[in-house]
Design an enzyme around this catalytic site. Structure first.
Site, PDB file in Angstrom:
ATOM      1  N   HIS A  24       5.476 -24.686  15.233  1.00 38.83           N
ATOM      2  CA  HIS A  24       6.852 -25.173  15.352  1.00 38.83           C
ATOM      3  C   HIS A  24       6.957 -26.407  16.251  1.00 38.83           C
ATOM      4  CE1 HIS A  24       7.368 -21.389  13.505  1.00 38.83           C
ATOM      5  NE2 HIS A  24       7.528 -20.656  14.587  1.00 38.83           N
ATOM      6  N   ASP A  75       1.399 -19.106  18.854  1.00 35.95           N
ATOM      7  CA  ASP A  75       2.580 -18.581  18.176  1.00 35.95           C
ATOM      8  C   ASP A  75       3.674 -19.641  17.999  1.00 35.95           C
ATOM      9  OD1 ASP A  75       4.152 -16.348  17.158  1.00 35.95           O
ATOM     10  OD2 ASP A  75       5.327 -16.475  19.004  1.00 35.95           O
ATOM     11  N   GLU A 124      13.117 -18.953  24.637  1.00 28.63           N
ATOM     12  CA  GLU A 124      13.702 -17.723  24.087  1.00 28.63           C
ATOM     13  C   GLU A 124      14.088 -16.794  25.219  1.00 28.63           C
ATOM     14  OE1 GLU A 124      11.946 -16.373  20.112  1.00 28.63           O
ATOM     15  OE2 GLU A 124      10.221 -16.979  21.309  1.00 28.63           O
ATOM     16  N   LYS A 148      14.919 -25.462   9.017  1.00 22.53           N
ATOM     17  CA  LYS A 148      16.165 -25.575   9.774  1.00 22.53           C
ATOM     18  C   LYS A 148      16.804 -26.940   9.519  1.00 22.53           C
ATOM     19  CE  LYS A 148      14.477 -22.634  13.551  1.00 22.53           C
ATOM     20  NZ  LYS A 148      15.298 -21.445  13.730  1.00 22.53           N
ATOM     21  N   LYS A 183       2.805 -17.844   8.592  1.00 27.76           N
ATOM     22  CA  LYS A 183       1.981 -18.014   9.775  1.00 27.76           C
ATOM     23  C   LYS A 183       1.569 -16.641  10.306  1.00 27.76           C
ATOM     24  CE  LYS A 183       3.937 -18.632  13.806  1.00 27.76           C
ATOM     25  NZ  LYS A 183       4.629 -17.609  14.598  1.00 27.76           N
ATOM     26  N   LYS A 206       8.931 -17.056  26.402  1.00 25.07           N
ATOM     27  CA  LYS A 206       9.802 -15.911  26.145  1.00 25.07           C
ATOM     28  C   LYS A 206      10.380 -15.430  27.469  1.00 25.07           C
ATOM     29  CE  LYS A 206       7.582 -14.414  21.895  1.00 25.07           C
ATOM     30  NZ  LYS A 206       8.542 -14.996  20.948  1.00 25.07           N
ATOM     31  N   ASP A 216       6.293 -22.979   7.685  1.00 27.73           N
ATOM     32  CA  ASP A 216       6.665 -23.113   9.086  1.00 27.73           C
ATOM     33  C   ASP A 216       8.183 -23.084   9.067  1.00 27.73           C
ATOM     34  OD1 ASP A 216       7.566 -24.158  11.568  1.00 27.73           O
ATOM     35  OD2 ASP A 216       5.551 -24.926  11.919  1.00 27.73           O
ATOM     36  N   HIS A 217       8.775 -21.968   9.461  1.00 33.72           N
ATOM     37  CA  HIS A 217      10.215 -21.818   9.201  1.00 33.72           C
ATOM     38  C   HIS A 217      11.061 -22.837   9.979  1.00 33.72           C
ATOM     39  CE1 HIS A 217      10.441 -19.391  12.916  1.00 33.72           C
ATOM     40  NE2 HIS A 217      11.735 -19.580  12.871  1.00 33.72           N
ATOM     41  N   ARG A 227       0.811  -1.215   0.000  1.00 30.83           N
ATOM     42  CA  ARG A 227       0.000   0.000   0.000  1.00 30.83           C
ATOM     43  C   ARG A 227       0.853   1.277   0.000  1.00 30.83           C
ATOM     44  NH1 ARG A 227      -0.929   2.076   4.605  1.00 30.83           N
ATOM     45  NH2 ARG A 227      -0.325   0.105   5.537  1.00 30.83           N
ATOM     46  N   LYS A 231      18.279 -18.765  25.021  1.00 28.34           N
ATOM     47  CA  LYS A 231      17.608 -19.252  23.820  1.00 28.34           C
ATOM     48  C   LYS A 231      18.082 -20.671  23.564  1.00 28.34           C
ATOM     49  CE  LYS A 231      17.036 -18.180  18.899  1.00 28.34           C
ATOM     50  NZ  LYS A 231      15.591 -18.036  18.762  1.00 28.34           N
TER      51      LYS A 231
HETATM   52  C1  BG6 Z   1       8.239 -17.128  15.240  1.00 25.62           C
HETATM   53  C2  BG6 Z   1       7.423 -16.559  16.364  1.00 25.62           C
HETATM   54  O1  BG6 Z   1       7.440 -17.974  14.449  1.00 25.62           O
HETATM   55  O2  BG6 Z   1       9.319 -17.862  15.765  1.00 25.62           O
HETATM   56  C3  BG6 Z   1       8.292 -15.689  17.258  1.00 25.62           C
HETATM   57  O3  BG6 Z   1       6.354 -15.781  15.849  1.00 25.62           O
HETATM   58  C4  BG6 Z   1       9.521 -16.438  17.707  1.00 25.62           C
HETATM   59  O4  BG6 Z   1       7.541 -15.232  18.385  1.00 25.62           O
HETATM   60  C5  BG6 Z   1      10.222 -17.089  16.524  1.00 25.62           C
HETATM   61  O5  BG6 Z   1      10.388 -15.509  18.337  1.00 25.62           O
HETATM   62  C6  BG6 Z   1      11.339 -18.004  16.986  1.00 25.62           C
HETATM   63  O6  BG6 Z   1      12.042 -18.472  15.868  1.00 25.62           O
HETATM   64  P1  BG6 Z   1      13.545 -18.953  15.986  1.00 25.62           P
HETATM   65  O7  BG6 Z   1      13.907 -19.409  14.624  1.00 25.62           O
HETATM   66  O8  BG6 Z   1      14.330 -17.747  16.451  1.00 25.62           O
HETATM   67  O9  BG6 Z   1      13.564 -20.041  17.008  1.00 25.62           O
END
Ligand code: BG6
Length: 494
Positions: free
Chosen positions: A246, A241, A222, A188, A154, A346, A183-184, A57, A351
């Site tokens: 994940h 989330d 995290e 990995k 997502k 969190k 789903d990232h 936009r 982490k």
């Molecule tokens: C995301 C969440 O999908 O994954 C975030 O929305 C989170 O809240 C993140 O911080 C964590 O991803 P990674 O790859 O850093 O473990």
């Protein structure tokens, strides 16, 4: 192959076909942090026949997008100025709101010369409906002489009904084979290795069951708080989330049966079977199996940090959870009676994402109580950081003694393979360009995980007791310790 073939370290990689990718929400944070660097990195590896069209936009214009993208790819190493400029020259900007049909009518002009089209939805989820509908109505779902694929970020829905509705809307204009839900975590390297570790070795699978496994823990912790994402997070919470997507992906890869082959279809069939076997948590016993909590104010690395409720764009009486712990059971032959503990939060101590498989103890008659330090053998799959695998076992302490203590056998990706693992988005984007959906969850996987999660959400909605809190920099709330202690087990140290 070209002179400069893609070297992604994967034998079966093919050359990328020419394509145009439309990024909806190109002005957003994800494009800057992940998509643009991933596309540029693929370009550097030889993916040269493509064009990127930013659809958004704001009044950026093509020059504005190129200028900003220069900053987005700044940190990608190993590129000459000429390569950066050539890449930036591939970017164009289509200014439109997501509701305006005129924007969608102009897409064909931008896609001129490209039979293969990819639509990447990286907008806030409340725009998905408009975008999908408009794409469909303008015939952009059709495949004429090439492919058309849609990639969706997502959150994919916010409960079972909305996920199903989104799937139905997509299915109106796209076939399942055209839909790639991101789903990232599946991008990995260490997550992909779960399956290869299990099925590419002879020694694990025979003992990967309730005869030998005492319990399993899956942790995604995290250190950061919600930061600038309070607005989004307040409407989501950790269960939506992190757990629905994940963590359930980690769960299904760890517990699924061996697939018949390595095709996307076979692997997804087994994953969905595992998800469907997760025993639902009933409203009545929700507090025995699920813990939620929020971080309090405190000190992290010597600096004060606010409580979740005091974060920007978070309600002062918020009931959104920033921590979840669950005790699950899979009603399958293999996992009968084996508790599986999940925790994610969190503002925790550090982490770390890992899966640990805790094996049963040996008979103790040889050692009796003289060996309180004896540990259950544990296989730890370290997803991040410090990617690798550790086998924890008991070994004799040297000297005139039969005392033992736990020791580790370690495999570290970094020192063994000596090369940086591929960035998740790079791998996922490239797979989508090639049409390989193995690392993308299928419709039924998403819906079965939402079916479980929605019951927990509903159970929590009915429960008005105060939400427990935990200290920033801690391992989580006392309630989570009690959850696992009630099964006579304890969490691995964070
Ligand atoms: C995301 C969440 O999908 O994954 C975030 O929305 C989170 O809240 C993140 O911080 C964590 O991803 P990674 O790859 O850093 O473990």
């Amino acid at each position: 192959m070209t002179d400069n073939p893609l070297n992604l370290g994967l034998e079966s990689r093919k050359e990328a076909p020419p394509f145009v990718i439309f990024i909806f929400g190109v002005t957003g944070d994800l494009t800057a942090r992940k998509l643009m660097p991933a596309l540029f990195s693929l370009y550097l590896k030889g993916m040269t026949r493509f064009k990127v069209v930013g659809f958004a936009r704001r009044d950026w214009g093509t020059d504005g997008l190129r200028e900003r993208a220069r900053g987005m790819i700044e940190e990608v190493p190993g590129a000459s100025d000429e390569q950066r400029e050539t890449f930036l020259g591939r970017l164009e900007y289509l200014q439109s709101t997501f509701e305006d049909p005129a924007g969608y009518a102009r897409m064909s002009e931008y896609a001129e010369g490209y039979a293969n089209r990819i639509y990447y939805l990286s907008t806030p989820p409340d725009s998905y409906r408009d975008i999908i509908d408009q794409l469909g109505r303008h015939g952009h779902g059709e495949q004429a002489g090439g492919f058309t694929r849609i990639l969706i970020e997502k959150p994919f829905g916010r409960d079972f009904a909305s996920a199903q509705e989104l799937n139905q809307l997509l299915a109106r204009y796209f076939t399942e084979g055209q839909i790639f839900r991101i789903d990232h975590y599946l991008g990995k390297e260490t997550v992909q290795n779960i399956m290869l570790l299990r099925f590419g070795n002879g020694m694990f699978e025979p003992i990967w069951n309730s005869n030998y496994v005492d319990h399993i823990q899956i942790t995604v912790a995290e250190k950061i708080g919600v930061g600038t994402r309070g607005g989004y997070f307040e409407g989501a919470g950790t269960l939506r989330d992190m757990v629905q997507n994940h963590m359930f992906q980690l769960l299904s890869l760890t517990t699924m049966e061996p697939p018949n082959d390595l095709s996307a279809q076979s692997i997804r069939n087994e994953k969905v079977k595992a998800m469907q076997a997760v025993r639902p948590i009933t409203f009545r016993d929700i507090n025995e199996h699920a813990v939620r909590a929020q971080y309090d104010e405190g000190i992290v690395d010597g600096a004060p940090v606010p409580a979740y409720r005091d974060e920007d764009r978070v309600s002062p009486d918020s009931r959104t959870e920033t921590y979840v712990a669950l005790r699950l059971f899979l009603d399958t032959w293999r996992w009968s009676g084996v508790p599986i503990f999940l925790r994610s939060g969190k503002r925790l101590l550090r982490k770390v994402s890992e899966i640990s498989v805790h094996f049963r103890e040996p008979p103790r008659q040889l050692f009796t109580n003289r060996h309180p330090a004896m540990n259950r053998n544990t296989l730890i799959i370290r997803i991040q950081p410090d990617e690798g695998i550790t086998l924890n076992m008991n070994a004799k302490i040297p000297g005139h003694t039969t005392d033992m203590r736990p020791v580790n056998m370690d495999f570290a990706y970094g020192s063994t393979f000596g090369e940086a693992t591929l960035e998740a988005y790079e791998r996922l984007l490239y797979d989508a360009i090639l049409g390989d959906a193995t690392l993308y969850p299928r419709r039924d996987e998403i819906e079965s995980s939402w079916a479980f999660i929605t019951r927990v959400l509903e159970g929590w909605r009915r429960d008005s007791s105060p939400i427990p809190t935990y200290m920033p920099g801690s391992s989580g709330p006392e309630e989570a310790r009690r959850l696992i202690a009630s099964s006579n087990r304890k969490w691995r140290k964070l």
